[in-house]
Design an enzyme around this catalytic site. Structure first.
Site, PDB file in Angstrom:
ATOM      1  N   CYS A 146       0.841  -1.193   0.000  1.00  0.00           N
ATOM      2  CA  CYS A 146       0.000   0.000   0.000  1.00  0.00           C
ATOM      3  C   CYS A 146       0.875   1.242   0.000  1.00  0.00           C
ATOM      4  O   CYS A 146       1.990   1.238   0.523  1.00  0.00           O
ATOM      5  CB  CYS A 146      -0.911  -0.003   1.226  1.00  0.00           C
ATOM      6  SG  CYS A 146      -2.149   1.324   1.225  1.00  0.00           S
ATOM      7  N   CYS A 194      -1.841   4.051   7.071  1.00  0.00           N
ATOM      8  CA  CYS A 194      -2.877   4.196   8.095  1.00  0.00           C
ATOM      9  C   CYS A 194      -2.443   3.462   9.359  1.00  0.00           C
ATOM     10  O   CYS A 194      -2.103   2.278   9.327  1.00  0.00           O
ATOM     11  CB  CYS A 194      -4.202   3.642   7.595  1.00  0.00           C
ATOM     12  SG  CYS A 194      -4.799   4.455   6.085  1.00  0.00           S
ATOM     13  N   CYS A 209      -4.221   0.080  10.281  1.00  0.00           N
ATOM     14  CA  CYS A 209      -4.380  -0.929   9.227  1.00  0.00           C
ATOM     15  C   CYS A 209      -4.306  -2.339   9.802  1.00  0.00           C
ATOM     16  O   CYS A 209      -3.396  -2.672  10.551  1.00  0.00           O
ATOM     17  CB  CYS A 209      -3.306  -0.747   8.159  1.00  0.00           C
ATOM     18  SG  CYS A 209      -3.415  -1.951   6.810  1.00  0.00           S
TER      19      CYS A 209
END
Length: 354
Positions: A76, A80, A83
């Protein structure tokens, strides 16, 4: 005296050994039954020794993979903090093998496939994803094909090429304040995540793809009121998740993320839901509803069992087939239905005004 008695009596010693072995085996069998209870919904010639027969009160029919979430990549471009499916590997199956696995799922009863990650548009700039979407709609004739993305890598030319084959595109957005998204990690440089969201919403309408929003509620956005923005964007569904801890992913020593600082209580989550009670498209998912109610396939096409608060993989469906692998998915079909997992998911049936 006791030791000498045992030495003098081989029969007593033998009985003691047999008793000890019996106790060990009983303990092991008990634990295996506890681990597999509820995951295995029926006997089949492909079921491995670890999948015990169902309890008398359980439905003896095999679990059908009606709706499957395929996380074909873990990579990714966002970071975040909460996650729960992190970049622990960079592996992606060859296209032909991924398609073979999808066909096996279709033959086992799959009606809906959702592609996720990681960020699914990152690998091969979305071409790999597009080919899977096209294959599932044209070749497999699935009722619904959907994607969950952070939206940062999506280009209009992807819609032009593959939009006809996609039913639903969900874009993750946790806040309509850029500074909050930056603190969460849902950002790449100075690029506006919110601007991307609105742009993708317009493309979905232009190319006739149902638009959906996913939000993870955590300590950084718990007090935000998103009612106005959600109503303006008007998604077909707004999935609102309570931040979830998964050992080995976003919690624990081996995790790539430390999500403890993002965790909120059930009461805080309910307060957020109450604040947005007027939003008709809101679909809430607490930790209880979320944990075991998804059939999750990882990058190797292994089902992931989250019942113990971590992701325990089955063997790959490419090696043992769907019927055997799904016994170790930990899937709670009743919770899947309770949380509204089965809904009108084909854009042909939604009768949307484009």
């Amino acid at each position: 005296m006791l030791l000498s008695s045992l030495i003098a009596s081989p029969r007593v010693l033998l009985q003691l050994c047999v008793c000890t072995i019996h106790c060990i085996l009983t303990s092991v069998i008990s634990k295996v039954r506890h681990w597999t209870r509820g995951a295995c919904k029926g006997g089949t010639s492909h079921v491995s020794a670890g999948c015990s027969k169902p309890e008398p009160h359980e439905d003896p029919s095999a679990t059908t993979p009606t709706s499957v979430n395929y996380h074909f990549t873990r990579k990714c471009n966002y970071k975040c903090g909460f996650c729960f499916h992190t970049a622990k590997t960079s592996f992606v199956l060859p296209l032909e093998e991924a398609q073979r696995g999808l066909r096996l799922l279709k033959e086992a009863g799959m009606e809906k496939i959702n592609f996720s990650g990681g960020e699914p548009f990152l690998h091969d700039r979305g071409e790999f994803l597009g080919k899977l979407v096209q294959y599932c709609k044209l070749d497999l004739q699935l009722s619904s094909v959907s994607i969950v993305s952070n939206g940062s890598m999506i280009k209009e030319k992807w819609f032009q090429k593959y939009g006809d084959y996609l039913d639903i595109l969900a874009v993750s957005c946790d806040s309509f304040h850029e500074e909050t998204n930056q603190m969460i990690g849902r950002a790449q440089g100075r690029k506006s995540h919110v601007d991307s969201l609105y742009k993708i919403r317009n493309w979905c309408q232009q190319y006739k793809v149902a638009f959906k929003i996913n939000s993870v509620i955590n300590t950084f956005n718990i007090d935000e009121d998103m009612t106005e923005e959600i109503n303006q964007l008007n998604p077909v569904r707004w999935k609102v998740f309570q931040c979830l801890l998964i050992d080995g992913e976003n919690a624990g020593e081996s995790a790539l993320r430390e999500a403890e600082r993002f965790v909120i209580s059930e009461e805080q989550f309910q307060d957020f839901l109450d604040r947005h009670g007027s939003v008709s498209c809101l679909v809430p998912e607490s930790n209880e509803k979320m944990r075991n109610s998804y059939l999750i396939l990882d990058e190797y096409m292994r089902f992931l069992d989250c019942r113990e608060g971590r992701k325990d993989p089955s063997r790959s469906i490419l090696d043992v087939g769907v019927k055997e692998a799904i016994c170790f998915s930990g899937f709670d079909e009743k919770m899947f239905l309770k949380r509204g997992g089965k809904y009108v998911w084909s854009k042909e049936d939604m009768k949307l005004e484009w």
